[in-house]
Design a protein around this motif. Structure first.
Motif, mmCIF file in Angstrom:
data_model
loop_
_atom_site.group_PDB
_atom_site.id
_atom_site.type_symbol
_atom_site.label_atom_id
_atom_site.label_comp_id
_atom_site.label_asym_id
_atom_site.label_seq_id
_atom_site.Cartn_x
_atom_site.Cartn_y
_atom_site.Cartn_z
ATOM 1 N N ASN A 1 -8.947 -3.280 0.015
ATOM 2 C CA ASN A 1 -7.885 -2.426 -0.522
ATOM 3 C C ASN A 1 -7.704 -2.605 -2.030
ATOM 4 O O ASN A 1 -7.303 -1.670 -2.713
ATOM 5 C CB ASN A 1 -6.580 -2.692 0.218
ATOM 6 C CG ASN A 1 -6.568 -2.050 1.592
ATOM 7 O OD1 ASN A 1 -6.798 -0.855 1.722
ATOM 8 N ND2 ASN A 1 -6.355 -2.845 2.629
ATOM 9 N N LEU B 1 -2.920 -7.617 -1.484
ATOM 10 C CA LEU B 1 -3.978 -6.828 -0.867
ATOM 11 C C LEU B 1 -5.256 -7.631 -0.652
ATOM 12 O O LEU B 1 -5.567 -8.537 -1.420
ATOM 13 C CB LEU B 1 -4.296 -5.606 -1.738
ATOM 14 C CG LEU B 1 -3.138 -4.644 -2.023
ATOM 15 C CD1 LEU B 1 -3.651 -3.437 -2.785
ATOM 16 C CD2 LEU B 1 -2.441 -4.214 -0.738
ATOM 17 N N ARG C 1 0.827 -1.209 0.000
ATOM 18 C CA ARG C 1 0.000 0.000 0.000
ATOM 19 C C ARG C 1 0.867 1.268 0.000
ATOM 20 O O ARG C 1 0.549 2.247 -0.669
ATOM 21 C CB ARG C 1 -0.954 -0.016 1.201
ATOM 22 C CG ARG C 1 -2.200 -0.858 0.936
ATOM 23 C CD ARG C 1 -3.093 -0.933 2.145
ATOM 24 N NE ARG C 1 -2.668 -1.992 3.055
ATOM 25 C CZ ARG C 1 -3.084 -2.100 4.312
ATOM 26 N NH1 ARG C 1 -3.901 -1.199 4.820
ATOM 27 N NH2 ARG C 1 -2.669 -3.101 5.061
#
Length: 235
Positions: free
Chosen positions: A190, A186, A163
């Motif tokens: 996300n 992820l 991220r």
């Protein structure tokens, strides 16, 4: 040159690796690869593992030199051939035109996540206060807890590092964006945020070339898929 011209034009691209530890054995990767990418579209490189997708992406970014062919990137009013550009020109191209989101985060140790993400904006001349505010907003959008922002990403989990990597790659405007499996680590929530961010980049006129092994993400953001196996077969 007009804005309707491709942001990226690859033509006649060929690459063979020389395995020096294997008595100079030659490993062909691709031959005669060619395609175009236009502003505002997202194109996926498709094909099985080992077909040459990551190698093609690294050639476009200039990490791998090529044996033959051209990689023309539109840079303002001129075009730069990545295949023959000198190192200084390549660095300048990366600094203002071409972004890259790799699978793995590579950062200076002991630098906090907020500064890692803000750095591209500061390099563009944005004031530090504004750059860190925008970095924080993007990290919050990607659900990275604020308690982690001042900590070095090397201490984070794989998903947290990814991220930070995505935030760093997307925070500054670059007309051409390369993405190598940006959602591999992820969770579903996300991944959905990254899909939104990619769609926003497309609406802003960014041309995106990427590898998306997640079929749902690929179908959500990509306008077409280039089958790399046809280039691998020709090698």
């Amino acid at each position: 040159m007009t804005q309707t011209d491709p942001i990226l034009t690859v033509a006649g691209l060929s690459k063979t690796f020389i395995l020096h530890l294997r008595e100079g054995a030659r490993l062909p990767v691709v031959a005669g690869a060619g395609f175009e990418l236009h502003a505002g579209e997202c194109v996926a490189l498709g094909g099985p593992s080992g077909a040459g997708k990551s190698s093609l992406l690294k050639m476009v970014y200039g990490n791998y030199r090529v044996d033959a062919g051209t990689i023309q990137v539109r840079d303002g009013d001129e075009t730069v051939d990545v295949a023959t550009a000198d190192p200084r020109r390549l660095i300048r191209l990366r600094g203002q035109t071409m972004g890259y989101v790799s699978q793995f985060l590579r950062v200076i140790p002991r630098v906090g996540a907020l500064d890692v993400v803000a750095e591209p904006l500061i390099g563009d001349g944005v004031a530090r206060e504004e750059a860190t505010a925008r970095a924080g907003a993007l990290l919050a959008r990607l659900n990275l807890p604020e308690r982690l922002w001042q900590l070095p990403p090397a201490t984070f989990s794989g998903g947290e590092q990814q991220r930070v990597n995505i935030a760093r790659g997307l925070i500054a405007h670059r007309p051409l964006l390369l993405m190598d499996e940006p959602t591999a680590s992820l969770d579903a929530a996300n991944r959905a945020v990254v899909v939104e961010l990619i769609e926003e980049k497309k609406r802003a006129g960014v041309g995106i070339l990427g590898i998306f092994h997640d079929a749902e993400v690929r179908e959500a953001v990509c306008d077409r898929v280039i089958d790399v196996t046809e280039f691998a077969r020709a090698a």
